[in-house]
Scaffold this motif. Sequence first.
Motif, PDB file in Angstrom:
ATOM      1  N   UNK A 109       0.823  -1.216   0.000  1.00  0.00           N
ATOM      2  CA  UNK A 109       0.000   0.000   0.000  1.00  0.00           C
ATOM      3  C   UNK A 109       0.854   1.262   0.000  1.00  0.00           C
ATOM      4  N   UNK A 110       0.224   2.341  -0.406  1.00  0.00           N
ATOM      5  CA  UNK A 110       0.825   3.670  -0.356  1.00  0.00           C
ATOM      6  C   UNK A 110       0.245   4.393   0.850  1.00  0.00           C
ATOM      7  N   UNK A 111       1.114   4.968   1.685  1.00  0.00           N
ATOM      8  CA  UNK A 111       0.643   5.653   2.892  1.00  0.00           C
ATOM      9  C   UNK A 111       1.096   7.114   2.901  1.00  0.00           C
ATOM     10  N   UNK A 112       0.395   7.902   3.699  1.00  0.00           N
ATOM     11  CA  UNK A 112       0.727   9.308   3.920  1.00  0.00           C
ATOM     12  C   UNK A 112       0.501   9.610   5.397  1.00  0.00           C
ATOM     13  N   UNK A 113       1.106  10.684   5.924  1.00  0.00           N
ATOM     14  CA  UNK A 113       0.827  11.058   7.317  1.00  0.00           C
ATOM     15  C   UNK A 113      -0.676  11.269   7.511  1.00  0.00           C
ATOM     16  N   UNK A 114      -1.162  10.970   8.690  1.00  0.00           N
ATOM     17  CA  UNK A 114      -2.600  11.022   8.960  1.00  0.00           C
ATOM     18  C   UNK A 114      -3.206  12.385   8.650  1.00  0.00           C
ATOM     19  N   UNK A 115      -2.461  13.446   8.920  1.00  0.00           N
ATOM     20  CA  UNK A 115      -2.994  14.800   8.705  1.00  0.00           C
ATOM     21  C   UNK A 115      -2.656  15.357   7.328  1.00  0.00           C
ATOM     22  N   UNK A 117      -2.854  16.237   3.347  1.00  0.00           N
ATOM     23  CA  UNK A 117      -3.951  16.616   2.453  1.00  0.00           C
ATOM     24  C   UNK A 117      -4.152  15.572   1.356  1.00  0.00           C
ATOM     25  N   UNK A 118      -3.185  14.676   1.201  1.00  0.00           N
ATOM     26  CA  UNK A 118      -3.294  13.613   0.185  1.00  0.00           C
ATOM     27  C   UNK A 118      -4.427  12.674   0.572  1.00  0.00           C
ATOM     28  N   UNK A 119      -5.297  12.400  -0.406  1.00  0.00           N
ATOM     29  CA  UNK A 119      -6.413  11.492  -0.159  1.00  0.00           C
ATOM     30  C   UNK A 119      -6.258  10.270  -1.054  1.00  0.00           C
ATOM     31  N   UNK A 120      -7.349   9.798  -1.597  1.00  0.00           N
ATOM     32  CA  UNK A 120      -7.295   8.597  -2.425  1.00  0.00           C
ATOM     33  C   UNK A 120      -6.472   8.853  -3.683  1.00  0.00           C
ATOM     34  N   UNK A 121      -5.540   7.949  -3.927  1.00  0.00           N
ATOM     35  CA  UNK A 121      -4.664   8.050  -5.089  1.00  0.00           C
ATOM     36  C   UNK A 121      -4.923   6.856  -5.994  1.00  0.00           C
ATOM     37  N   UNK A 122      -5.001   7.116  -7.288  1.00  0.00           N
ATOM     38  CA  UNK A 122      -5.097   6.029  -8.264  1.00  0.00           C
ATOM     39  C   UNK A 122      -3.711   5.790  -8.838  1.00  0.00           C
ATOM     40  N   UNK A 123      -3.158   4.650  -8.547  1.00  0.00           N
ATOM     41  CA  UNK A 123      -1.800   4.355  -8.994  1.00  0.00           C
ATOM     42  C   UNK A 123      -1.848   3.722 -10.380  1.00  0.00           C
ATOM     43  N   UNK A 124      -1.311   4.457 -11.354  1.00  0.00           N
ATOM     44  CA  UNK A 124      -1.253   3.979 -12.741  1.00  0.00           C
ATOM     45  C   UNK A 124      -0.085   4.675 -13.424  1.00  0.00           C
ATOM     46  N   UNK A 125       0.164   4.330 -14.662  1.00  0.00           N
ATOM     47  CA  UNK A 125       1.270   4.928 -15.401  1.00  0.00           C
ATOM     48  C   UNK A 125       1.100   6.435 -15.576  1.00  0.00           C
ATOM     49  N   UNK A 129       3.840  11.011  -9.909  1.00  0.00           N
ATOM     50  CA  UNK A 129       4.424  10.682  -8.609  1.00  0.00           C
ATOM     51  C   UNK A 129       5.321  11.813  -8.093  1.00  0.00           C
ATOM     52  N   UNK A 130       6.074  12.404  -8.995  1.00  0.00           N
ATOM     53  CA  UNK A 130       6.993  13.480  -8.596  1.00  0.00           C
ATOM     54  C   UNK A 130       6.226  14.651  -7.981  1.00  0.00           C
ATOM     55  N   UNK A 131       5.101  15.001  -8.570  1.00  0.00           N
ATOM     56  CA  UNK A 131       4.292  16.106  -8.044  1.00  0.00           C
ATOM     57  C   UNK A 131       3.678  15.717  -6.699  1.00  0.00           C
ATOM     58  N   UNK A 132       3.304  14.458  -6.562  1.00  0.00           N
ATOM     59  CA  UNK A 132       2.696  14.000  -5.313  1.00  0.00           C
ATOM     60  C   UNK A 132       3.682  14.042  -4.152  1.00  0.00           C
TER      61      UNK A 132
END
Length: 256
Positions: A109-115, A117-125, A129-132
């Motif tokens: 899985x892909x995780x982020x700190x609990x607080x 602003x990143x929410x659901x991410x669709x991982x595809x080509x 990723x660099x911007x994220x």
Amino acid sequence: MMKSLMRVLLASALGLVLSFGVSAKEKVTVFAAASLTNALTDIGQNFDKEHGTETVFSFASSSTLARQIAQGAPAELFLSANQKWMDYLVENKAVDSSSRVTLLHNALVLIAPKDSAVKDVTISASWDLKAAVADSRLAVGDPDHVPAGRYAKESLENLNLWAQAEPLLARANNVRAALALVERGEAQLGIVYATDALVSKEVKTVAVFPESSHKAIAYPLALVNSKPSTAAKAFYDYLKTDAAKAVFVKYGFIIK
């Protein structure tokens, strides 16, 4: 008279010591992947209560533990986070290959700190990723050594994201160290097992990597010695019981 009485008392005391004993509990030494820390700690405590043993764990990256076992470290059981490092020990005749079984599975899985602003991410080509990651880092177990990192690299390569990801990596010694980087906010995103994300209150899962993008995340188990101690064989058997499986499932592991 006094001397005779003292001898009787000493003899009685010695008899009590011999009767009740101060014998040490039989130890079981288990080397296991870091991602198993919480589940195995609980299982070990349950087993010890039932059997009067003392189960001792060494948790680290599977690669580190496998090399230690190959060099003669006193492990009695090994539970790896991938098949490769168990293969390595089988090839080096450092474990009892006849006892090898695949015990568990996991997800990436892909995780982020609990607080965050990143929410659901669709991982595809097409995922930027660099911007994220922005000006931060992508925490991951070192792909050169750590199973979780190897799975992450394989998945990112298959999704055509590795070229973006490689310069942004914060390479950790094991998957729990990668988790800690995200927990502390030192990395904006991280790739860990689903079970690691589940036990942390400081991170959230924002995506699950497609199963088809990497090899099955399997946990093989084996006895290190062909003639294990009674306690080691008992713990090996206990790990396959419904009681142990219930604990593994509680921590998010998959039983197939």
